[in-house]
Design a protein around this motif. Structure first.
Motif, PDB file in Angstrom:
ATOM      1  N   VAL A 173      24.882  -6.038  -1.864  1.00 26.14           N
ATOM      2  CA  VAL A 173      23.464  -6.333  -1.667  1.00 26.14           C
ATOM      3  C   VAL A 173      23.282  -7.723  -1.048  1.00 26.14           C
ATOM      4  N   ALA A 174      24.099  -8.677  -1.474  1.00 20.45           N
ATOM      5  CA  ALA A 174      24.004 -10.040  -0.953  1.00 20.45           C
ATOM      6  C   ALA A 174      24.629 -10.176   0.433  1.00 20.45           C
ATOM      7  N   GLU A 175      25.318  -9.124   0.879  1.00 18.98           N
ATOM      8  CA  GLU A 175      25.997  -9.102   2.177  1.00 18.98           C
ATOM      9  C   GLU A 175      27.066 -10.192   2.265  1.00 18.98           C
ATOM     10  N   GLU A 176      27.882 -10.253   1.197  1.00 18.97           N
ATOM     11  CA  GLU A 176      28.965 -11.229   1.100  1.00 18.97           C
ATOM     12  C   GLU A 176      30.211 -10.548   0.554  1.00 18.97           C
ATOM     13  N   GLN A 177      31.304 -11.291   0.503  1.00 16.91           N
ATOM     14  CA  GLN A 177      32.525 -10.804  -0.125  1.00 16.91           C
ATOM     15  C   GLN A 177      32.342 -10.871  -1.642  1.00 16.91           C
ATOM     16  N   PRO A 178      32.976  -9.971  -2.398  1.00 16.26           N
ATOM     17  CA  PRO A 178      32.816  -9.991  -3.859  1.00 16.26           C
ATOM     18  C   PRO A 178      33.187 -11.336  -4.480  1.00 16.26           C
TER      19      PRO A 178
ATOM     20  N   VAL B 298      21.174  -1.454  -7.598  1.00 15.88           N
ATOM     21  CA  VAL B 298      22.115  -1.347  -6.473  1.00 15.88           C
ATOM     22  C   VAL B 298      22.145   0.074  -5.938  1.00 15.88           C
ATOM     23  N   SER B 299      22.127   1.046  -6.811  1.00 15.93           N
ATOM     24  CA  SER B 299      22.116   2.439  -6.393  1.00 15.93           C
ATOM     25  C   SER B 299      20.882   2.741  -5.545  1.00 15.93           C
ATOM     26  N   GLU B 300      19.736   2.258  -5.997  1.00 11.11           N
ATOM     27  CA  GLU B 300      18.503   2.453  -5.232  1.00 11.11           C
ATOM     28  C   GLU B 300      18.593   1.752  -3.871  1.00 11.11           C
ATOM     29  N   PHE B 301      19.166   0.557  -3.854  1.00  6.38           N
ATOM     30  CA  PHE B 301      19.331  -0.179  -2.605  1.00  6.38           C
ATOM     31  C   PHE B 301      20.241   0.576  -1.649  1.00  6.38           C
ATOM     32  N   ARG B 302      21.349   1.099  -2.160  1.00  9.35           N
ATOM     33  CA  ARG B 302      22.289   1.854  -1.324  1.00  9.35           C
ATOM     34  C   ARG B 302      21.606   3.087  -0.720  1.00  9.35           C
ATOM     35  N   ASP B 303      20.749   3.736  -1.500  1.00  6.83           N
ATOM     36  CA  ASP B 303      20.023   4.907  -1.003  1.00  6.83           C
ATOM     37  C   ASP B 303      19.085   4.555   0.148  1.00  6.83           C
ATOM     38  N   MET B 304      18.621   3.310   0.162  1.00  7.98           N
ATOM     39  CA  MET B 304      17.654   2.896   1.178  1.00  7.98           C
ATOM     40  C   MET B 304      18.296   2.437   2.482  1.00  7.98           C
ATOM     41  N   VAL B 305      19.562   2.027   2.405  1.00 11.41           N
ATOM     42  CA  VAL B 305      20.207   1.511   3.632  1.00 11.41           C
ATOM     43  C   VAL B 305      21.012   2.567   4.337  1.00 11.41           C
TER      44      VAL B 305
END
Length: 96
Positions: free
Chosen positions: A18-23, A89-96
């Motif tokens: 979500v942050a668009e970074e490395q873990p 995060v799951s909801e975010f993944r569904d949106m992208v």
């Protein structure tokens, strides 16, 4: 009680997505990514960022705690505030 490694193992990869970074590899880094991810969650209209900000604050405090008992309590509080992070995060993944 969750340890820093437990929280990293459970949340680092998803929050980094979500942050668009490395873990994150430290709880300080995870805290920073939680703060960074709130912008993307907000932009996507996903509620719950207040909980993530609270978790991040507890992680920052845990990273600098010198007492093991205090660190344990702070990590537990952070974990409590991360309770809905997986759903977010799951909801975010569904949106992208």
């Amino acid at each position: 009680m969750p340890t820093a490694n437990d929280l990293l193992a459970r949340y680092a990869a998803d929050i980094a997505f979500v942050a668009e970074e490395q873990p994150a590899t430290t709880i300080s880094d995870l805290a920073a990514q939680l703060y960074a991810s709130t912008h993307n969650f907000d932009a996507a209209g996903i509620n719950g960022t207040d909980e993530l900000e609270a978790a991040a604050a507890y992680l920052v405090d845990a990273a600098t705690a010198t007492d093991d008992t205090e660190r344990t309590v702070l990590l537990k509080k952070a974990a409590d505030h991360l309770a809905y992070a997986d759903d977010m995060v799951s909801e975010f993944r569904d949106m992208v």
